[in-house]
Write a protein that holds these residues in place. Structure first.
Motif, PDB file in Angstrom:
ATOM      1  N   GLU A 160      -2.871  -8.575 -31.286  1.00 55.39           N
ATOM      2  CA  GLU A 160      -2.108  -7.394 -30.877  1.00 55.39           C
ATOM      3  C   GLU A 160      -1.891  -7.397 -29.362  1.00 55.39           C
ATOM      4  N   ARG A 161      -0.673  -7.161 -28.961  1.00 57.27           N
ATOM      5  CA  ARG A 161      -0.337  -6.998 -27.549  1.00 57.27           C
ATOM      6  C   ARG A 161      -0.144  -5.522 -27.252  1.00 57.27           C
ATOM      7  N   ILE A 162      -0.650  -5.067 -26.131  1.00 60.84           N
ATOM      8  CA  ILE A 162      -0.444  -3.680 -25.700  1.00 60.84           C
ATOM      9  C   ILE A 162       0.726  -3.675 -24.729  1.00 60.84           C
ATOM     10  N   ILE A 163       1.831  -3.091 -25.122  1.00 60.85           N
ATOM     11  CA  ILE A 163       3.030  -3.028 -24.287  1.00 60.85           C
ATOM     12  C   ILE A 163       3.102  -1.650 -23.643  1.00 60.85           C
ATOM     13  N   LEU A 164       3.030  -1.626 -22.321  1.00 68.44           N
ATOM     14  CA  LEU A 164       3.068  -0.353 -21.605  1.00 68.44           C
ATOM     15  C   LEU A 164       4.506   0.117 -21.436  1.00 68.44           C
ATOM     16  N   THR A 165       4.706   1.411 -21.612  1.00 73.38           N
ATOM     17  CA  THR A 165       6.017   2.015 -21.394  1.00 73.38           C
ATOM     18  C   THR A 165       5.909   3.035 -20.263  1.00 73.38           C
ATOM     19  N   GLY A 166       7.008   3.648 -19.910  1.00 67.86           N
ATOM     20  CA  GLY A 166       6.999   4.626 -18.835  1.00 67.86           C
ATOM     21  C   GLY A 166       7.238   3.978 -17.484  1.00 67.86           C
ATOM     22  N   GLN A 167       7.503   4.807 -16.499  1.00 69.46           N
ATOM     23  CA  GLN A 167       7.826   4.346 -15.163  1.00 69.46           C
ATOM     24  C   GLN A 167       6.593   4.339 -14.263  1.00 69.46           C
ATOM     25  N   VAL A 168       6.494   3.306 -13.433  1.00 68.12           N
ATOM     26  CA  VAL A 168       5.448   3.275 -12.409  1.00 68.12           C
ATOM     27  C   VAL A 168       5.870   4.209 -11.289  1.00 68.12           C
TER      28      VAL A 168
ATOM     29  N   GLY B  22       6.623   5.888  -7.713  1.00 77.54           N
ATOM     30  CA  GLY B  22       6.983   5.285  -6.440  1.00 77.54           C
ATOM     31  C   GLY B  22       5.817   5.294  -5.472  1.00 77.54           C
ATOM     32  N   PRO B  23       5.881   4.477  -4.403  1.00 74.65           N
ATOM     33  CA  PRO B  23       4.757   4.363  -3.471  1.00 74.65           C
ATOM     34  C   PRO B  23       4.389   5.659  -2.760  1.00 74.65           C
ATOM     35  N   SER B  24       5.348   6.580  -2.610  1.00 77.40           N
ATOM     36  CA  SER B  24       5.046   7.849  -1.946  1.00 77.40           C
ATOM     37  C   SER B  24       5.057   9.005  -2.929  1.00 77.40           C
ATOM     38  N   ASP B  25       4.968   8.700  -4.231  1.00 78.79           N
ATOM     39  CA  ASP B  25       5.049   9.721  -5.271  1.00 78.79           C
ATOM     40  C   ASP B  25       3.919   9.551  -6.271  1.00 78.79           C
ATOM     41  N   ARG B  26       2.712   9.363  -5.769  1.00 75.19           N
ATOM     42  CA  ARG B  26       1.565   9.170  -6.648  1.00 75.19           C
ATOM     43  C   ARG B  26       1.145  10.496  -7.282  1.00 75.19           C
ATOM     44  N   PRO B  27       0.751  10.487  -8.549  1.00 73.11           N
ATOM     45  CA  PRO B  27       0.377  11.743  -9.231  1.00 73.11           C
ATOM     46  C   PRO B  27      -0.945  12.306  -8.710  1.00 73.11           C
ATOM     47  N   ASP B  28      -1.118  13.620  -8.878  1.00 72.56           N
ATOM     48  CA  ASP B  28      -2.368  14.258  -8.464  1.00 72.56           C
ATOM     49  C   ASP B  28      -3.496  13.964  -9.437  1.00 72.56           C
TER      50      ASP B  28
ATOM     51  N   CYS C  89      -4.594  11.634 -13.088  1.00 71.53           N
ATOM     52  CA  CYS C  89      -4.872  10.225 -13.353  1.00 71.53           C
ATOM     53  C   CYS C  89      -3.671   9.383 -12.917  1.00 71.53           C
ATOM     54  N   CYS C  90      -3.923   8.345 -12.155  1.00 64.65           N
ATOM     55  CA  CYS C  90      -2.837   7.513 -11.645  1.00 64.65           C
ATOM     56  C   CYS C  90      -2.117   6.747 -12.749  1.00 64.65           C
ATOM     57  N   PHE C  91      -2.741   6.622 -13.915  1.00 65.20           N
ATOM     58  CA  PHE C  91      -2.168   5.860 -15.023  1.00 65.20           C
ATOM     59  C   PHE C  91      -1.538   6.756 -16.082  1.00 65.20           C
ATOM     60  N   ALA C  92      -1.582   8.059 -15.887  1.00 63.98           N
ATOM     61  CA  ALA C  92      -1.186   8.996 -16.944  1.00 63.98           C
ATOM     62  C   ALA C  92       0.243   8.780 -17.420  1.00 63.98           C
ATOM     63  N   GLY C  93       1.171   8.448 -16.515  1.00 64.22           N
ATOM     64  CA  GLY C  93       2.571   8.293 -16.883  1.00 64.22           C
ATOM     65  C   GLY C  93       2.853   7.121 -17.798  1.00 64.22           C
ATOM     66  N   ARG C  94       1.917   6.178 -17.938  1.00 63.50           N
ATOM     67  CA  ARG C  94       2.118   5.004 -18.786  1.00 63.50           C
ATOM     68  C   ARG C  94       1.067   4.898 -19.896  1.00 63.50           C
ATOM     69  N   CYS C  95       0.131   5.829 -19.908  1.00 61.57           N
ATOM     70  CA  CYS C  95      -0.989   5.747 -20.850  1.00 61.57           C
ATOM     71  C   CYS C  95      -0.592   6.303 -22.212  1.00 61.57           C
ATOM     72  N   PRO C  96      -0.821   5.566 -23.295  1.00 67.20           N
ATOM     73  CA  PRO C  96      -0.466   6.063 -24.642  1.00 67.20           C
ATOM     74  C   PRO C  96      -1.367   7.198 -25.121  1.00 67.20           C
ATOM     75  N   TYR C  97      -2.475   7.456 -24.426  1.00 67.10           N
ATOM     76  CA  TYR C  97      -3.422   8.492 -24.849  1.00 67.10           C
ATOM     77  C   TYR C  97      -3.398   9.713 -23.939  1.00 67.10           C
ATOM     78  N   ALA C  98      -2.472   9.777 -22.983  1.00 64.28           N
ATOM     79  CA  ALA C  98      -2.481  10.832 -21.981  1.00 64.28           C
ATOM     80  C   ALA C  98      -2.209  12.206 -22.591  1.00 64.28           C
TER      81      ALA C  98
END
Length: 318
Positions: free
Chosen positions: A266-274, A276-282, A284-293
């Motif tokens: 099984e391959r885990i294919i990440l979706t969602g956008q990374v 931007g360098p000056s737009d980091r979330p407050d 979890c930094c991985f929340a936008g691409r995490c399938p369990y968020a």
């Protein structure tokens, strides 16, 4: 574990651009490096690995947090103590072509640290020491007065390693030391580094995006994503039982040299956008691409917590 050689607490390194934009290359990172170990640091390009390593080694100023070397604040060192730190902490750079001054021959390149630290007392002793270092890293003495452009990439990296070893360091920051080299000689350089570790009792911070190589040579591994460490673990534990969703995705991308297994796994294919360098979330930094968020993942930043002895991960779902 022995006492930490380096202790890093809540380290921050920011870059400020035009219009007031801020890139949080390293955003509150904490870890320790113990005497005699190889700590691997992995993550995709742009995650802040190099900025973190160079700030720890004192090459970059910090924007927050603390880096202690043998109990002393690295960025507060001055005078003789700073000179001693620079001797004990050396760097092997990613690009063997750009890191060597093409105007100097091998003799001058390797002897530069000896001259700065005044470690030899005569020209004869200086030459003898350089020749010893060349033999140690597998360089032919016939190249003593040749310039870097006359060597292959692998030989240039050996020159860089000899230059770093010249001042008898305790610690080496290895910043992607094989990524610019041909695959055929990458293993030679890694084997040389591991051999030097055994002979010299060195401690390494090994930065790389080659996960299979890092597993082979590291005692512990730290996984970075968008300027933060999301997981740390002993190497075998990390690859056998990854805890963070990002780590699991990284490991699933490592090719397996068996076509039948490779086709079935099984391959885990990440979706969602990374972000931007000056737009980091407050949160979890991985929340936008995490399938369990969940919603809370975007609001509250998870802290590293122990999931098994010596194994920590930053995830609300653990």
């Amino acid at each position: 574990m022995t006492q930490p050689l380096f202790e890093v607490k809540d380290l921050k390194k920011y870059y400020r651009g035009r219009g007031g934009s801020v890139t949080k290359a390293v955003d509150g990172v904490s870890f320790s490096i113990y005497t005699g170990e190889v700590l691997g640091m992995v993550g995709e390009s742009g995650c802040g690995k190099t900025s973190c390593g160079r700030t720890v080694a004192g090459l970059y100023p910090r924007d927050g947090g603390m880096v202690r070397y043998r109990g002393e604040d690295v960025h507060a060192m001055r005078g003789a103590r700073r000179a001693a730190f620079c001797r004990e902490v050396q760097t092997i750079f990613q690009d063997p072509y750009a890191s060597l001054d093409g105007r100097n021959d091998v003799m001058e390149l390797i002897a530069e640290g000896l001259d700065i630290q005044r470690l030899t007392r005569s020209a004869a002793e200086r030459r003898e020491r350089v020749e010893e270092l060349m033999e140690l890293v597998g360089l032919n003495l016939s190249g003593l007065h040749r310039c870097p452009h006359e060597f292959s990439g692998g030989m240039r990296q050996r020159i860089g390693i000899a230059r770093a070893l010249a001042v008898e360091p305790r610690f080496l920051l290895c910043d992607e030391p094989i990524s610019a080299l041909d695959v055929s000689i990458q293993a030679q350089i890694i084997n040389l580094l591991m051999d030097m570790r055994e002979k010299k009792g060195l401690t390494y911070l090994l930065i790389s995006h080659d996960l299979s190589m890092v597993k082979h040579v590291s005692d512990r591994i730290a996984v970075m994503y968008l300027g933060r460490i999301v997981e740390t673990s002993p190497a075998e534990e990390l690859y056998g039982h990854p805890a963070h969703p990002y780590t699991r995705a990284l490991i699933s991308a490592i090719p397996i040299p068996d076509p039948r297994v490779e086709r079935r796994r099984e391959r885990i294919i990440l979706t969602g956008q990374v972000p931007g360098p000056s737009d980091r979330p407050d949160g979890c930094c991985f929340a936008g691409r995490c399938p369990y968020a969940e919603q809370s993942c975007f609001i509250c930043r998870p802290e590293l917590r122990e999931v098994s002895p010596g194994h920590t991960a930053a995830c609300h779902k653990l």
